[in-house]
Write an enzyme that holds these catalytic residues in place. Structure first.
Site, PDB file in Angstrom:
ATOM      1  CE  LYS A   1      20.783 -41.436  -3.864  1.00  0.00           C
ATOM      2  NZ  LYS A   1      20.636 -40.048  -4.320  1.00  0.00           N
TER       3      LYS A   1
ATOM      4  CD  GLU B   1      15.463 -45.414  -4.101  1.00  0.00           C
ATOM      5  OE1 GLU B   1      15.729 -44.543  -4.969  1.00  0.00           O
ATOM      6  OE2 GLU B   1      16.233 -45.709  -3.177  1.00  0.00           O
TER       7      GLU B   1
ATOM      8  N   GLY C   1      16.069 -31.110  -0.069  1.00  0.00           N
ATOM      9  CA  GLY C   1      15.015 -32.127  -0.078  1.00  0.00           C
ATOM     10  C   GLY C   1      14.337 -32.273   1.277  1.00  0.00           C
ATOM     11  NE  ARG C   2      19.276 -32.758   5.326  1.00  0.00           N
ATOM     12  CZ  ARG C   2      20.128 -32.876   4.311  1.00  0.00           C
ATOM     13  NH1 ARG C   2      19.794 -33.536   3.244  1.00  0.00           N
ATOM     14  NH2 ARG C   2      21.332 -32.327   4.376  1.00  0.00           N
TER      15      ARG C   2
ATOM     16  CD  GLU D   1      19.334 -37.072   3.447  1.00  0.00           C
ATOM     17  OE1 GLU D   1      19.137 -38.269   3.179  1.00  0.00           O
ATOM     18  OE2 GLU D   1      18.686 -36.163   2.907  1.00  0.00           O
TER      19      GLU D   1
ATOM     20  CG  HIS E   1       3.482 -50.237  27.630  1.00  0.00           C
ATOM     21  ND1 HIS E   1       3.263 -50.882  28.826  1.00  0.00           N
ATOM     22  CD2 HIS E   1       2.768 -49.082  27.691  1.00  0.00           C
ATOM     23  CE1 HIS E   1       2.425 -50.164  29.562  1.00  0.00           C
ATOM     24  NE2 HIS E   1       2.114 -49.062  28.895  1.00  0.00           N
TER      25      HIS E   1
ATOM     26  CE  LYS F   1      17.065 -29.698  -4.662  1.00  0.00           C
ATOM     27  NZ  LYS F   1      17.820 -29.295  -3.491  1.00  0.00           N
TER      28      LYS F   1
HETATM   29  O1  F6P Z   1      18.426 -39.694   0.351  1.00  0.00           O
HETATM   30  C1  F6P Z   1      19.073 -38.799  -0.475  1.00  0.00           C
HETATM   31  C2  F6P Z   1      18.152 -37.818  -1.113  1.00  0.00           C
HETATM   32  O2  F6P Z   1      18.892 -37.062  -1.989  1.00  0.00           O
HETATM   33  C3  F6P Z   1      17.426 -36.928  -0.089  1.00  0.00           C
HETATM   34  O3  F6P Z   1      18.184 -35.882   0.358  1.00  0.00           O
HETATM   35  C4  F6P Z   1      16.227 -36.537  -0.863  1.00  0.00           C
HETATM   36  O4  F6P Z   1      15.249 -36.003  -0.022  1.00  0.00           O
HETATM   37  C5  F6P Z   1      15.855 -37.862  -1.474  1.00  0.00           C
HETATM   38  O5  F6P Z   1      17.098 -38.437  -1.819  1.00  0.00           O
HETATM   39  C6  F6P Z   1      14.939 -37.799  -2.653  1.00  0.00           C
HETATM   40  O6  F6P Z   1      15.462 -37.044  -3.710  1.00  0.00           O
HETATM   41  P1  F6P Z   1      14.572 -36.502  -4.876  1.00  0.00           P
HETATM   42  O7  F6P Z   1      13.556 -35.579  -4.321  1.00  0.00           O
HETATM   43  O8  F6P Z   1      15.517 -35.806  -5.804  1.00  0.00           O
HETATM   44  O9  F6P Z   1      13.912 -37.683  -5.535  1.00  0.00           O
END
Ligand code: F6P
Length: 551
Positions: A517, A212, A267-268, A353, A384, A206
């Site tokens: 972060k 990452e 995002g979620r 979240e 189990h 987003k």
């Molecule tokens: O974990 C924090 C967060 O901002 C989430 O809410 C989001 O889904 C994720 O990082 C990834 O963010 P992006 O889509 O901006 O890479």
């Protein structure tokens, strides 16, 4: 006390909780043959049985009073109307617009967003079809055989979960892969088996600033160019999904190969947007539309059904009942369908979240519990592993069981034998949790077996007693289709929403992930160079020093 905990509805529920005391569900079932009918309902293709809960009709009435007192209906309407209910980010919350299959306009700041939503969907459909049909080829002219989605959190969990859940509908020759972890192992192990000439990368973020994702995307690009050599070929192998065109361009992806979405998609909550591109490629545009339609059907139910017959609202209120009045700090989501094996992982972000918050919408500390910890595994594996604690441990862990009536794989000595065994387990678990087994029953059972002396029986009785009275919901569907899955996801989205409203928190921000972060970016340059004395606590400095000595 906050307005919530000092409110009449809260006080009435506290009193009612005391009155209910140790009332056992076994007795509630025995006293009321109509309990199942009274406490079950069907909506958007899902059937919910919530009769195995520590509730009476009075409980429900009081929970509904709480929902009305907290103006759940008003907030729901404001969400659907595109008002900026995400107050800390001043944003609308409109994932429902992404799956709005009606011709109703949806306005954000007086502007109908539906034309833009439909336009992106059309581009996604066209692109997905081109990849699926082998019309979109790699730079050598070969069709794409593997699609790697690089994203994390909401840009990963939804697409992973859905593509796994809908595998029976997947394209036979285009395989989907997901890389999220910045641990190089994730990317390396994924790429090990892939051919750069026939691999397409979707970089999904987003913000397009997530460390990452960008680290993985840059490494993927290097891997591709090691083989393709020419930067000009990147365009055929890298597309982006983002709200941030400037950063996409900076990364080197042509905006023509970018699928956009908007800041009013959390995002979620984004799998319904262009973030769902890997889903559309896997199952095709028609099935993707069915997924959206299933979610829309649940939206319509949530938007229009009275609270007492409103599935997401009821699930939410039951959750509030256990979290706040029975001190249940965790919940289990237990899908009896192997295809849903990532469902709990997906829900962890959605729920934890969203509702892992401890200040109210106006910034005051809460004085009541908010979101629970959520965990789960597909049945019968969980049985189990951790069910022991749910049956006989000291914590109350409300469970949601989820199962389809039919299977996509009706195998067994007799057709469907596996599925009947699976279903017998889900029904048995819910029954066992509710009924339990009394000391008298245990004693009678062991005595009848005739294998043990009376002393041996008595020594074992306390170990073999099940207290029961452990609550669960059971959610059934005819089949795990795209539409049913869409409805199921939307059910949980709205459940989480209602709980956030009741708790008076903002379910749509996630400031809690920021500090880690920030600190990681401070520590990164210090890892090699070392850190100044006093810059970190002794533990953090010690760990970094240990790493330098042992790498
Ligand atoms: O974990 C924090 C967060 O901002 C989430 O809410 C989001 O889904 C994720 O990082 C990834 O963010 P992006 O889509 O901006 O890479």
């Amino acid at each position: 006390m906050t307005a919530l905990t000092s409110s009449p509805a809260w006080a009435a529920l506290s009193r009612h909780r005391q009155d209910l005391g140790d009332t056992h569900m076994r007795d509630l079932f025995a006293a009321d043959p109509g309990r199942f009918d009274a406490f079950s309902l069907e909506a958007a293709g899902l059937f919910l049985d919530y009769s195995k809960n520590r509730i009476t009709k009075d409980t429900l009435g009081l929970l509904l009073d709480l929902a009305r007192q907290q103006d759940v209906e008003g907030w729901r309407d404001r969400m659907f109307a595109g008002e900026p209910i995400n107050l800390t980010e001043n944003r609308a919350v409109l994932h429902t617009a992404l799956r709005n299959r009606s011709d109703r306009p949806v306005r954000v700041k007086d502007r109908d967003v539906m034309p833009a939503v439909r336009a992106v969907l059309e581009r996604m459909d066209a692109f997905a079809t081109a990849v699926r049909d082998g019309v979109w080829t790699g730079y050598t002219g070969q069709p794409i055989t593997d699609v790697v989605n690089i994203g994390i959190g909401g840009s990963d969990l939804g697409p992973v979960m859905v593509t796994e859940a809908l595998k029976p509908f997947a394209h036979p020759h285009v395989a989907l892969h997901f890389v999220s972890n910045v641990d190089g192992t994730h990317l390396a192990e994924t790429l090990k088996w892939l051919d750069p000439d026939t691999t397409l990368f979707i970089v999904a973020s987003k913000t397009f600033t997530t460390q990452e994702t960008l680290t993985n995307a840059h490494s993927a690009r290097r891997w591709f160019l090691d083989s393709a050599k020419d930067e000009a070929h990147v365009a055929k192998h890298f597309v982006a999904v983002s709200t941030n065109e400037a950063e996409v361009v900076k990364f080197g992806i042509d905006p023509a190969n970018m699928f956009g979405f908007w800041d009013w998609v959390g995002g979620r909550y984004s799998l319904w947007s262009a973030i769902g591109l890997p889903i559309a490629i896997a199952i095709g545009p028609e099935r993707f539309a069915e997924l959206l339609s299933g979610a829309h059907a649940m939206d319509e139910h949530f938007r229009t059904a009275p609270l007492e017959r409103n599935m997401p609202a009821l699930l939410a209120l039951l959750g509030v009942w256990y979290r706040n009045f029975w001190d249940a700090s965790s919940i289990a989501v237990l899908p009896y369908d192997q295809y849903l094996h990532r469902f709990a992982a997906y829900l962890q972000q959605l729920d934890m979240e969203s509702n892992g918050k401890s200040v109210t919408r106006d910034g005051q500390p809460v004085d009541h519990a908010t979101g629970p910890a959520l965990f789960g595994e597909p049945g019968t594996n969980g049985q189990h592993a951790f069910y022991q604690l749910i049956h006989q441990g000291t914590s109350l862990i409300p469970c949601d069981f989820i199962a389809p009536a039919t299977t996509h794989n009706p195998i067994g000595a007799e057709a469907g034998a596996h599925h009947r065994i699976l279903l017998s387990n889900v029904f048995a678990q819910a029954e066992a949790l509710m009924r339990g087994k009394t000391a008298e029953e245990v004693r009678a059972e062991m005595t009848a077996s005739g294998k043990l002396s009376q002393d041996e029986v008595e020594a074992l009785v306390p170990h073999r007693v099940f207290p029961g009275n452990r609550p669960s919901n059971t959610i059934l569907m005819k089949s795990l289709t795209p539409a049913a899955l869409g409805a199921l996801i939307a059910l949980y989205e709205h459940k989480v929403f209602v709980q956030g409203i009741v708790w008076n928190i903002n379910s749509f921000d996630q400031w809690g992930v920021e500090l880690g972060k920030q600190l990681a970016s401070t520590i990164l340059p210090e890892l090699e160079a070392g850190t100044k004395d006093g810059a970190h606590d002794a533990s953090t400095a010690g760990l970094m020093a240990w790493w330098r000595a042992n790498r």
